[in-house]
Design a protein around this motif. Structure first.
Motif, short mmCIF file in Angstrom:
data_model
loop_
_atom_site.label_atom_id
_atom_site.label_comp_id
_atom_site.label_asym_id
_atom_site.label_seq_id
_atom_site.Cartn_x
_atom_site.Cartn_y
_atom_site.Cartn_z
N ALA A 153 3.23 -4.95 -10.15
CA ALA A 153 2.66 -5.80 -9.09
C ALA A 153 1.93 -4.90 -8.10
O ALA A 153 2.32 -3.74 -7.91
CB ALA A 153 3.76 -6.57 -8.38
N TRP A 154 0.89 -5.41 -7.46
CA TRP A 154 0.08 -4.55 -6.61
C TRP A 154 -0.62 -5.35 -5.51
O TRP A 154 -0.80 -6.55 -5.61
CB TRP A 154 -0.97 -3.82 -7.44
N SER A 155 -0.99 -4.63 -4.48
CA SER A 155 -1.82 -5.20 -3.41
C SER A 155 -2.69 -4.08 -2.83
O SER A 155 -2.22 -2.97 -2.58
CB SER A 155 -0.97 -5.80 -2.30
N LEU A 156 -3.96 -4.40 -2.61
CA LEU A 156 -4.88 -3.48 -1.95
C LEU A 156 -5.17 -3.94 -0.52
O LEU A 156 -6.05 -3.41 0.14
CB LEU A 156 -6.20 -3.37 -2.73
N SER A 157 -4.38 -4.91 -0.06
CA SER A 157 -4.57 -5.42 1.30
C SER A 157 -3.26 -5.45 2.07
O SER A 157 -3.09 -6.23 3.00
CB SER A 157 -5.20 -6.81 1.26
N ALA A 158 -2.32 -4.60 1.68
CA ALA A 158 -1.07 -4.47 2.42
C ALA A 158 -1.36 -3.91 3.81
O ALA A 158 -2.43 -3.37 4.07
CB ALA A 158 -0.10 -3.56 1.67
N GLN A 159 -0.39 -4.04 4.71
CA GLN A 159 -0.62 -3.63 6.10
C GLN A 159 0.47 -2.68 6.59
O GLN A 159 1.65 -2.85 6.29
CB GLN A 159 -0.64 -4.86 7.02
N THR A 160 0.02 -1.67 7.35
CA THR A 160 0.94 -0.80 8.06
C THR A 160 1.00 -1.24 9.51
O THR A 160 0.38 -2.24 9.89
CB THR A 160 0.52 0.68 7.92
N GLY A 161 1.73 -0.50 10.34
CA GLY A 161 1.90 -0.91 11.74
C GLY A 161 0.70 -0.62 12.61
O GLY A 161 -0.32 -0.08 12.17
N ASP A 162 0.83 -0.96 13.90
CA ASP A 162 -0.30 -0.83 14.81
C ASP A 162 -0.58 0.61 15.22
O ASP A 162 -1.68 0.94 15.62
CB ASP A 162 -0.07 -1.70 16.06
N VAL A 163 0.43 1.50 15.11
CA VAL A 163 0.22 2.92 15.42
C VAL A 163 0.05 3.65 14.10
O VAL A 163 1.03 3.96 13.41
CB VAL A 163 1.40 3.50 16.23
N THR A 164 -1.20 3.92 13.74
CA THR A 164 -1.50 4.39 12.39
C THR A 164 -1.50 5.92 12.31
O THR A 164 -2.51 6.56 12.00
CB THR A 164 -2.85 3.83 11.93
N VAL A 165 -0.34 6.49 12.58
CA VAL A 165 -0.12 7.92 12.37
C VAL A 165 1.13 8.09 11.53
O VAL A 165 1.90 7.14 11.33
CB VAL A 165 0.00 8.70 13.71
N SER A 166 1.35 9.30 11.05
CA SER A 166 2.37 9.51 10.02
C SER A 166 3.79 9.21 10.46
O SER A 166 4.56 8.61 9.71
CB SER A 166 2.28 10.94 9.49
N GLY A 167 4.18 9.65 11.65
CA GLY A 167 5.56 9.43 12.10
C GLY A 167 5.97 7.98 12.05
O GLY A 167 6.96 7.62 11.39
N PRO A 168 5.24 7.09 12.72
CA PRO A 168 5.58 5.66 12.65
C PRO A 168 5.43 5.08 11.25
O PRO A 168 6.24 4.24 10.83
CB PRO A 168 4.58 5.02 13.63
N GLY A 169 4.38 5.51 10.52
CA GLY A 169 4.14 4.94 9.20
C GLY A 169 5.25 5.22 8.21
O GLY A 169 5.80 4.31 7.58
#
Length: 288
Positions: free
Chosen positions: A60-76
């Motif tokens: 299964a796959w998605s190319l439109s998944a979402q990460t959080g609002d602070v797009t840096v490595s620690g939070p991600g």
């Protein structure tokens, strides 16, 4: 071919002994998470990635998944590995100051509570993942190159018997910072393709395991953020849109709808590993 032959022989053995499918030994559930730092899904689509393409075709796959609002490595990476958003784990940058990672731990901790004999491993090019997020892995390594990350993972799969493995690659993010996070940047695409070649070798080692026919591996592939120019960190679509692939015999097939989120990785891993998710953990993710 060898694996298929062994599996066929096991089926014949079960039939000849008069055992039902329920009586036959069940494959041991295992998880391999492959994290590709800073990999935009549109660039992944453009790159020549036969190993990742194979995983996508078998899952299964998605190319439109979402990460959080602070797009840096620690939070991600914190959100991916704990299954909660930064509002809970409180990681808002790469310093990890003020984090609540003891209250909202890495999913390895939940696995060990349910299966104390389970072996966990984290092999991360970016060492803060092991220092601040993981903390309790049975094996923790921070190789200095992506090539060494792959070699360390291959040795682990060959010589040990892990149940949950997290692997972090950093070269794609480095190429983005140096040359640009964009599918039109040749160096960025080249870094993705080189990472795919390393993933191919890891999967080859996994499938060559002596007990592979008795194992049910779920392979999850994702990233922590996207980017534009030579930066990331914005609360914008090209920085927040990521990809997620869940591949293996137990995975569904086709596009994941609705689009998943980065916090779904931990919940998916735990579910596959047979760990019942306790509402008291307050996970934000869902199994996809």
């Amino acid at each position: 071919m060898v694996v298929r032959t062994v599996a066929r022989c096991l089926v014949l053995l079960v039939v000849s002994c008069g055992l039902s499918a329920e009586d036959a030994p069940q494959p041991r559930k295992k998880v391999l998470i492959l994290g590709i730092d800073g990999c935009r899904p549109d660039a992944l689509e453009k790159a020549d990635t036969p190993a990742i393409d194979r995983l996508r075709e078998n899952g299964a796959w998605s190319l439109s998944a979402q990460t959080g609002d602070v797009t840096v490595s620690g939070p991600g990476w914190s959100s991916m590995l704990t299954g909660v958003w930064s509002e809970k784990h409180r990681v808002r940058d790469n310093s990890f100051r003020g984090s609540k990672l003891e209250k909202y731990p890495h999913f390895f901790r939940y696995l060990k509570r349910a299966r104390p004999d389970a072996m966990t491993a984290s092999i991360s090019h970016w060492e803060p993942i092991n220092l601040f997020i993981v903390r309790n892995a049975d094996v923790a390594a921070a190789p200095r190159t992506d090539g060494s990350v792959a070699e360390t993972t291959i040795r682990l799969l060959k010589n040990r018997d892990p149940d949950a493995v997290f692997v972090h690659f950093n070269d794609v993010d480095e190429a983005g910072h140096t040359k640009g996070f964009d599918p039109e940047v040749p160096e960025y695409i080249e870094a993705i393709e080189e990472t795919d070649a390393r993933i191919a070798r890891i999967i080859e080692a996994l499938e060559a395991r002596t007990d592979y026919a008795h194992e049910d591996w779920l392979i999850l592939v994702s990233t922590d953020h996207g980017g534009t120019g030579t930066k990331h960190g914005e609360n914008s679509p090209l920085h927040r849109t990521i990809f997620l692939i869940a591949s293996g015999p137990s995975a569904a097939r086709g596009e994941i709808t609705p689009a998943p989120s980065i916090v779904d990785v931990a919940a998916t891993a735990l579910t596959h590993l047979g760990v019942e998710i306790d509402p008291d953990w307050a996970l934000d993710g869902r199994a996809v």
